[in-house]
Design an enzyme around this catalytic site. Sequence first.
Site, mmCIF file in Angstrom:
data_model
loop_
_atom_site.group_PDB
_atom_site.id
_atom_site.type_symbol
_atom_site.label_atom_id
_atom_site.label_comp_id
_atom_site.label_asym_id
_atom_site.label_seq_id
_atom_site.Cartn_x
_atom_site.Cartn_y
_atom_site.Cartn_z
ATOM 1 N N GLY A 1 0.049 -42.114 88.890
ATOM 2 C CA GLY A 1 -0.085 -42.667 87.553
ATOM 3 C C GLY A 1 0.879 -42.013 86.580
ATOM 4 N N CYS A 2 0.947 -42.592 85.401
ATOM 5 C CA CYS A 2 1.913 -42.116 84.414
ATOM 6 C C CYS A 2 1.545 -40.714 83.928
ATOM 7 C CB CYS A 2 2.010 -43.092 83.259
ATOM 8 S SG CYS A 2 0.434 -43.629 82.566
ATOM 9 N N TYR A 3 0.299 -40.518 83.560
ATOM 10 C CA TYR A 3 -0.100 -39.190 83.088
ATOM 11 C C TYR A 3 0.087 -38.136 84.182
ATOM 12 C CZ TYR A 3 -2.383 -41.167 78.878
ATOM 13 O OH TYR A 3 -2.660 -41.774 77.677
ATOM 14 N N THR B 1 2.104 -38.063 86.685
ATOM 15 C CA THR B 1 3.519 -37.788 86.931
ATOM 16 C C THR B 1 4.040 -36.742 85.952
ATOM 17 O OG1 THR B 1 3.952 -39.972 87.873
ATOM 18 C CG2 THR B 1 5.841 -38.813 86.901
ATOM 19 N N ALA B 2 3.773 -36.954 84.683
ATOM 20 C CA ALA B 2 4.283 -36.006 83.682
ATOM 21 C C ALA B 2 3.612 -34.640 83.822
ATOM 22 C CB ALA B 2 4.064 -36.568 82.275
#
Lengths: 345, 345, 345, 345
Positions: free
Chosen positions: C149-151, C153-154
């Site tokens: 997911g995006c969160y 990944t960061a």
Amino acid sequence: MAYQAAVVGAAGYAGAELLRLLAGHPDLQVTRAVAATHAGATVADVYPALGPAYRGMVLDAWDPSALEGVDVAFLTLPHGESQRVVPDLLGRVGHVVDLGADFRLPAAQYEQWYGTPHTAPQLLERFTFGLPELFRDGLTPARAVAVPGCYPTAAILALAPLVTAGLAAPDGLVVHAASGISGRGRSLSEASLFSEVNETVTPYGLLTHRHTGEIDWALSELAGTPIATLFTPHLVPMTRGLLASCYARPATDGLSTARLLDAYQAAYGDEPFIVVAEDPPTTRATVGSNAAHLTARFDDRTGAILAFAAIDNLGKGAAGQAIQAANRVLGLPETTGLPAVGIVP
Amino acid sequence: MAYQAAVVGAAGYAGAELLRLLAGHPDLQVTRAVAATHAGATVADVYPALGPAYRGMVLDAWDPSALEGVDVAFLTLPHGESQRVVPDLLGRVGHVVDLGADFRLPAAQYEQWYGTPHTAPQLLERFTFGLPELFRDGLTPARAVAVPGCYPTAAILALAPLVTAGLAAPDGLVVHAASGISGRGRSLSEASLFSEVNETVTPYGLLTHRHTGEIDWALSELAGTPIATLFTPHLVPMTRGLLASCYARPATDGLSTARLLDAYQAAYGDEPFIVVAEDPPTTRATVGSNAAHLTARFDDRTGAILAFAAIDNLGKGAAGQAIQAANRVLGLPETTGLPAVGIVP
Amino acid sequence: MAYQAAVVGAAGYAGAELLRLLAGHPDLQVTRAVAATHAGATVADVYPALGPAYRGMVLDAWDPSALEGVDVAFLTLPHGESQRVVPDLLGRVGHVVDLGADFRLPAAQYEQWYGTPHTAPQLLERFTFGLPELFRDGLTPARAVAVPGCYPTAAILALAPLVTAGLAAPDGLVVHAASGISGRGRSLSEASLFSEVNETVTPYGLLTHRHTGEIDWALSELAGTPIATLFTPHLVPMTRGLLASCYARPATDGLSTARLLDAYQAAYGDEPFIVVAEDPPTTRATVGSNAAHLTARFDDRTGAILAFAAIDNLGKGAAGQAIQAANRVLGLPETTGLPAVGIVP
Amino acid sequence: MAYQAAVVGAAGYAGAELLRLLAGHPDLQVTRAVAATHAGATVADVYPALGPAYRGMVLDAWDPSALEGVDVAFLTLPHGESQRVVPDLLGRVGHVVDLGADFRLPAAQYEQWYGTPHTAPQLLERFTFGLPELFRDGLTPARAVAVPGCYPTAAILALAPLVTAGLAAPDGLVVHAASGISGRGRSLSEASLFSEVNETVTPYGLLTHRHTGEIDWALSELAGTPIATLFTPHLVPMTRGLLASCYARPATDGLSTARLLDAYQAAYGDEPFIVVAEDPPTTRATVGSNAAHLTARFDDRTGAILAFAAIDNLGKGAAGQAIQAANRVLGLPETTGLPAVGIVP
């Protein structure tokens, strides 16, 4: 003692702005808030921002008998709903102030623009067009009020003085408008999603937007001659604010920007909510207020007239104007409880 | 009869918000507006939104003698300027309410965070920290007021009840904050251009932001023990609004979200501008108002405390709080002229 | 000759970004676009922006047999849908790259965070975690890919090098994140309306956001020790962009910002999509790209570690990373067709 | 082997977009980036987003001898600067592509709209108007290119086919335009601050905006008859995107929307960057691309023609179009390295 007000349609954006403005109104107190889809929730649940002024107030389902004796009922309902509920309401409340489109037009024009016959045509004559600066005489205690739409308010304020003074020709009028997204209301649609409307400008309703009917009707009434404008709304990525940029042709020789501004001054010089300026208006100047900022230009080079009006679509374009009209039908000073200053930055 | 107010630094954003709020204040009337860079212009020239309330008012250049006899002088000046002008002002006006950073800290901490010695240290004891909910006793008629910064206001409101009640440990406190761009003020910088800050989130001031000093000083005062927080501000693409998201470790066993919220209720239950809720706050709920919306959570899984406070950086974070403090030193009800409801949508 | 790709879920935002990026990919050609709700419409109807690259391409309804022989199928489906369709797909297409959450976690953790048992647990071992910079070895031709997911990944990019190098302690990790609204997708909800999320910052999913499970799983895998982070997402008013601001405690003495940055360089120095810088990252720098911008700080005063990662939630946080992983399982250079530069301003 | 390109004015927004687009251009490689105010900094310092493609590239101060032998020099300079530097440049570089206003108009019209005589009138005939779709024949290897402004590009694309086909009358043309703020560039001004332009729409440059001269010149050239349009730009709160909404009167009987769209198809049917659609265009569809999206309407009720063109002001309105023109004068396919798809959402 304050008058009692009801807001019917309190969960929508115009309803929220009515609640916000009425929270600061010294002579009107909201005693009932009605909302179809959020009935049972508190005002604070639906709009935490409004919680401090409405601690514990619960949104009611629609029940006309519960509004019995209210002094003013403000209606902000989806198109067509006012026709359905007003017959039950007129005898129960002191005044009806409808922010919807149902009672703004004569029956024939209503059908032309809305594509369906009016279901309560006999009540149309009970209503008056609630744009105080130009239709103040109609705002008597005996009348219900049909508050004009946001686009018509701006367009009519910008064009009426020029048309009625014989400066702008009645044909060939172009109304180009840009509105913040709150003008679409709070109902769900892909076209209202942040990621769809952020960072983009989009024209819509080309040739057929229903507000054209109101603009044409009001300008025709004021000018005493049939007027058909070309109205083209655009969505711009902001929450509030509405700018009407109008283009017209001269109806007389010897025009100048000064003469156009003089016509505005003559029409609006004493109006507490109208600001006539030389600089172009910015919608920001009106946010949160009931103000309209206007300017005009005559272009010698092309022989065209430009007229601009900026308002808050939820202020002078909806809730602010509704309260201004309500103040009048109640016999209060029109400015009561209404800010003329916008929130900046 | 209304008290007379002066706004010094009227062309900046906090100055504009003071003018806007004071336009609706029944007991305080702005009789002087001072602005360095826009002196000679009218208020309406600089902020057309404010024109309707200040018709014809001209911004004055700085001249302390012209403020003689004013009841309250609000100062919203660039860092360092207040130290320069306050000595000339204290004897001439009834009360000084400084929205800048010059008189918020003891001299030693001032020098630590601002990197330069204070130039008027003898005046520091004349000032009191203008956060009424937590430092109300200091707000006496005899005192000048140093209104806290926007970030400290939110962080201190969120953390103080937890630290002082022995729920959150005094070490390891993290204050993560997000602010709208108006917090940077109206001065020109590439970093404030629309195209630079629109559609992006950026941390800044890492480890060294000066507001840390205020947060630490106030929490230490309230807790009676030295506190050093890690404060990290972020810019988010909106004009107004500030959220402090705070992380802490428990100082006691048996914590729960309910206990944290109870501590907030105990601290703020009667405060007219503080909203304690279970739902996470959104900054929008405070825009244009003097409200602060708070919530907290205890996370059983990781053993961490979360505390959130949302304010309008120009409202409770600047002009609103300044007026709240002024009301108190003038002996007016604290809520006079101050909205607790935010403008939505 | 180019490989053939299908995008399943093409009407959503991650689907649109896949179509946009693949339009510029020299070795992958979209031959099928599938969309549940817009089947029958053309790509240009749904996204006029994409029309020039997909003239005439019609969105198909779901039919696994129509994807027979496609080299890569990218799935961007609502939660739970991938479990349903992947069994039908694995034998028909060369590779499956799933952008959803269904195949990222072991069955037990899946059930813990999603509250329901996994319906195709036997397929979980077929999938590998598609974060190439940290899990590259798993990206073999034989594996299907579960793109994080995006969160996560960061957060994982920011924290993994510090945890695995023994600089940050595995307990007490805080992940504070801010995301643009497109992260919510294109489905209708009041909370995604422009007028609701414009001009406000809001925390959500407090304590229980499902992405916590992925962050914890990946960091635990990489560190070889159980890790439980506190993850708190916030919505900020922008369309794209995601910033993870992470807080950690030192696992060793003698930390400095330089050592933290060295650890990043050691981990990512050769990575084409990772930018390690001293300045704080801004999400804008990544928009439209597959880049991640990172920095870190050690705060001597409070003894805390800060770590930041900025990505485009639809780029490195979704479609970009999916293509990066697809490139690898297809044996293409990982950077093929993927911009590392963001669109500014 | 790639051609060598220089970007002069690389720190501005059009310069940044040139760098971004050229980073993906297979046949043009930026070997020099020149910037007055940021000379000495790296590209990554000024635009972190571009760092991954320009690792280590330093911005040079202006020195024409350093550009000797470059194949194409793109100039994006403040008004008036190109006149000063082009004489030094023409003999040194293969091609000059100027994105500024200095070489777009004949000397007389230049002086009329810019209020000052042209300082290099003898060079004007060396330049050709760089709007390939309508002035393609002039784009020969021998010519320098004056890329039209953003507003003129949109207005001319929308109106030219209607005027040249005898559908729209040459008099009474109104061009109403809305642009994102990046059109103002990166120089410091209060009017470009986020807090000033966010959440507001503002008309500006009333009657006298200099782009009028270009619109009039180009339409007159194409129509073979003098044309004077009324052009009114507005700023809207977004970074990129430009919409021209044009109003015209019919030049012939029997008009219909279908006939107008047919004229667009006849003019642009084979153009790779022009999208003619029935739906109203949205600027978002063009962001990051070199596309222009067009539509038109004929209004039977009022007898008016509407024509709309949406572009990215930094794409087709600046850097994209400049590269399109450069491709042509270099003998490359016009579409090389230029995306036609916009970034959505």
